[in-house]
Motif scaffolding. Structure first.
Motif, PDB file in Angstrom:
ATOM      1  N   THR A 138       0.810  -1.216   0.000  1.00  0.00           N
ATOM      2  CA  THR A 138       0.000   0.000   0.000  1.00  0.00           C
ATOM      3  C   THR A 138       0.844   1.267   0.000  1.00  0.00           C
ATOM      4  OG1 THR A 138      -0.075   0.131   2.401  1.00  0.00           O
ATOM      5  CG2 THR A 138      -1.775  -1.168   1.350  1.00  0.00           C
ATOM      6  N   THR A 159      -3.360   2.539   9.517  1.00  0.00           N
ATOM      7  CA  THR A 159      -4.053   3.266   8.455  1.00  0.00           C
ATOM      8  C   THR A 159      -4.188   2.409   7.209  1.00  0.00           C
ATOM      9  OG1 THR A 159      -3.201   5.327   9.283  1.00  0.00           O
ATOM     10  CG2 THR A 159      -3.939   5.297   7.030  1.00  0.00           C
ATOM     11  N   VAL A 182      -7.884   1.855   5.762  1.00  0.00           N
ATOM     12  CA  VAL A 182      -8.301   2.517   4.528  1.00  0.00           C
ATOM     13  C   VAL A 182      -8.107   1.635   3.306  1.00  0.00           C
ATOM     14  CG1 VAL A 182      -7.921   4.522   3.067  1.00  0.00           C
ATOM     15  CG2 VAL A 182      -7.812   4.746   5.501  1.00  0.00           C
ATOM     16  N   SER A 183      -7.073   0.812   3.301  1.00  0.00           N
ATOM     17  CA  SER A 183      -6.776   0.067   2.084  1.00  0.00           C
ATOM     18  C   SER A 183      -7.335  -1.354   2.118  1.00  0.00           C
ATOM     19  CB  SER A 183      -5.270   0.045   1.873  1.00  0.00           C
ATOM     20  OG  SER A 183      -4.974  -0.505   0.625  1.00  0.00           O
ATOM     21  N   GLY A 205     -11.066  -0.930   3.355  1.00  0.00           N
ATOM     22  CA  GLY A 205     -11.605   0.372   2.972  1.00  0.00           C
ATOM     23  C   GLY A 205     -13.119   0.382   2.890  1.00  0.00           C
ATOM     24  N   THR A 236     -14.657   0.944   6.189  1.00  0.00           N
ATOM     25  CA  THR A 236     -14.575   2.350   6.592  1.00  0.00           C
ATOM     26  C   THR A 236     -15.692   3.161   5.960  1.00  0.00           C
ATOM     27  OG1 THR A 236     -12.213   2.091   6.748  1.00  0.00           O
ATOM     28  CG2 THR A 236     -13.036   4.315   6.701  1.00  0.00           C
ATOM     29  N   GLY A 244     -13.511   5.459  -4.812  1.00  0.00           N
ATOM     30  CA  GLY A 244     -13.810   4.032  -4.865  1.00  0.00           C
ATOM     31  C   GLY A 244     -14.188   3.584  -6.267  1.00  0.00           C
ATOM     32  N   LEU A 304     -12.358   0.761  -4.643  1.00  0.00           N
ATOM     33  CA  LEU A 304     -11.296   1.302  -3.786  1.00  0.00           C
ATOM     34  C   LEU A 304      -9.925   0.720  -4.103  1.00  0.00           C
ATOM     35  CD1 LEU A 304     -12.976   1.583  -0.296  1.00  0.00           C
ATOM     36  CD2 LEU A 304     -12.064   3.432  -1.638  1.00  0.00           C
ATOM     37  N   ASN A 330      -6.247   0.807  -5.461  1.00  0.00           N
ATOM     38  CA  ASN A 330      -5.315   1.940  -5.566  1.00  0.00           C
ATOM     39  C   ASN A 330      -4.924   2.148  -7.018  1.00  0.00           C
ATOM     40  OD1 ASN A 330      -3.488   3.916  -5.084  1.00  0.00           O
ATOM     41  ND2 ASN A 330      -2.498   2.864  -3.394  1.00  0.00           N
ATOM     42  N   ILE A 346      -4.653   6.644  -0.171  1.00  0.00           N
ATOM     43  CA  ILE A 346      -4.932   6.664   1.274  1.00  0.00           C
ATOM     44  C   ILE A 346      -5.045   8.089   1.832  1.00  0.00           C
ATOM     45  CG2 ILE A 346      -3.987   6.017   3.513  1.00  0.00           C
ATOM     46  CD1 ILE A 346      -3.015   3.471   2.314  1.00  0.00           C
ATOM     47  N   ILE A 371      -8.379   9.748   0.728  1.00  0.00           N
ATOM     48  CA  ILE A 371      -9.552   9.234   1.434  1.00  0.00           C
ATOM     49  C   ILE A 371      -9.579   9.761   2.863  1.00  0.00           C
ATOM     50  CG2 ILE A 371     -10.572   7.137   2.380  1.00  0.00           C
ATOM     51  CD1 ILE A 371      -9.786   5.711  -0.087  1.00  0.00           C
ATOM     52  N   TYR A 372      -8.405   9.804   3.525  1.00  0.00           N
ATOM     53  CA  TYR A 372      -8.409  10.240   4.925  1.00  0.00           C
ATOM     54  C   TYR A 372      -8.704  11.722   5.056  1.00  0.00           C
ATOM     55  CZ  TYR A 372      -7.687   6.755   8.486  1.00  0.00           C
ATOM     56  OH  TYR A 372      -7.890   5.781   9.416  1.00  0.00           O
TER      57      TYR A 372
END
Lengths: 82, 226
Positions: free
Chosen positions: B45, B52, B56-57, B60, B63, B170, B181, B183, B199, B202-203
């Protein structure tokens, strides 16, 4: 016994005392202060146990936001438990 | 009779909890999926903070579900407390010392919150934590100044835009990659601010969304006090 271990034990005892205080207190405003103390101690414990992400969440949400929401709710309802 | 049933239930629950806890090998190093996460998050990632990377990954979609739950809770509270008349908070102004110091501390708290969610892939913390920290800063201003107002329209626009950014990223992964989602951006050098692909994006979106939601929630609640 290292210093860290002593700190963890002392914090755990404070945690349990604060939690029992929050459960048995009839004045709900004081009980909310008790839960917020639980959150403070818990976030320090999370930090010592190498979980800083959870410690940040606990500090921001447990100490500040939950406490204020409970205080507002008590203000809108009753302060003393029957 | 009820007490007997309660004690029986407690014994059963206690037995199975202790049985499970005793089977966890504490202090023997990480095994299985945890080992995989710790060893290969940077490679897979590009994020240095493996928590994280998981939130998130790898997880995801969960989340996205969490963000939706928070959104629904805030919407429900807003619907319950809805009032046509634009109400004002009837709290008193705080003392001069509290007012002056909160005026100094508020921008610092907001800065800390922004730092926490922008650096979510590098340091502990992330969107939820950063958003909550920003909301506590606004709360400080709410309780020190009676006249401090937030723009609800702007808050809901920020919230919707942030949520849409999350879903758009996404779907971009679904279109240009293989799955939702996925990458699609380059990883960059691990440890730098502009790294770890989608990442940080998204955060930042989650941080804005949580901050706006909790601020609106607190404002709604504080306005109900007579």
């Amino acid at each position: 016994m290292s210093w860290l271990m002593i700190i963890v034990v002392v914090l755990s005892v404070v945690l349990i005392i604060a939690a029992l205080f929050a459960v048995y207190q009839k004045d709900l405003l004081l009980a909310v202060i008790g839960t917020s103390a639980v959150s403070v101690v818990l976030s320090v414990l999370f930090y010592i146990l190498q979980a800083p992400d959870v410690a940040l969440t606990e500090a921001a949400i447990g100490v500040a936001l939950t406490t204020i929401i409970f205080v507002i709710t008590i203000k809108k309802t009753k302060r003393f438990e029957e | 009779m009820r007490k007997v049933i309660a004690i029986l239930l407690l014994i059963i629950i206690g037995y199975y909890s202790i049985d499970t806890i005793l089977k966890i090998p504490f202090g023997e190093g990480v095994k299985g999926v945890g080992k995989h996460y710790l060893e290969s998050t940077i490679k897979e990632t590009g994020a240095v903070n493996s928590v994280t990377a998981i939130v998130v990954s790898y997880r995801g979609f969960d989340t996205l579900g969490e963000v939706t739950v928070l959104f629904l809770a805030a919407t429900g509270l807003g619907a319950i407390l809805y009032d046509k008349k634009g109400k004002k908070r009837s709290l008193q102004n705080a003392s001069l010392i509290v007012k002056t110091s909160s005026k100094i501390i508020y921008p610092l708290i907001a800065l800390l919150g922004a730092y926490v969610f922008v650096h979510g892939h590098l340091t502990p913390g992330g969107g939820f934590q950063g958003g909550a920290i920003i909301a506590t800063g606004v709360l400080l201003m709410f309780i020190s100044y009676r006249s401090f107002e937030t723009n609800h329209k702007a808050l809901s626009i920020i919230e919707s835009l942030a949520g849409m950014t999350f879903v758009t990223i996404g779907f971009a992964g679904l279109i240009y990659g293989t799955s939702f989602l996925q990458n699609i951006l380059p990883f960059g050098i691990p440890g730098e601010l502009f790294s770890a692909g989608i990442i940080p994006l998204i955060y930042v979106a989650v941080g804005f969304k949580v901050g706006a939601e909790l601020t609106a929630l607190l404002d709604n609640l504080l306005k109900t006090i007579k």
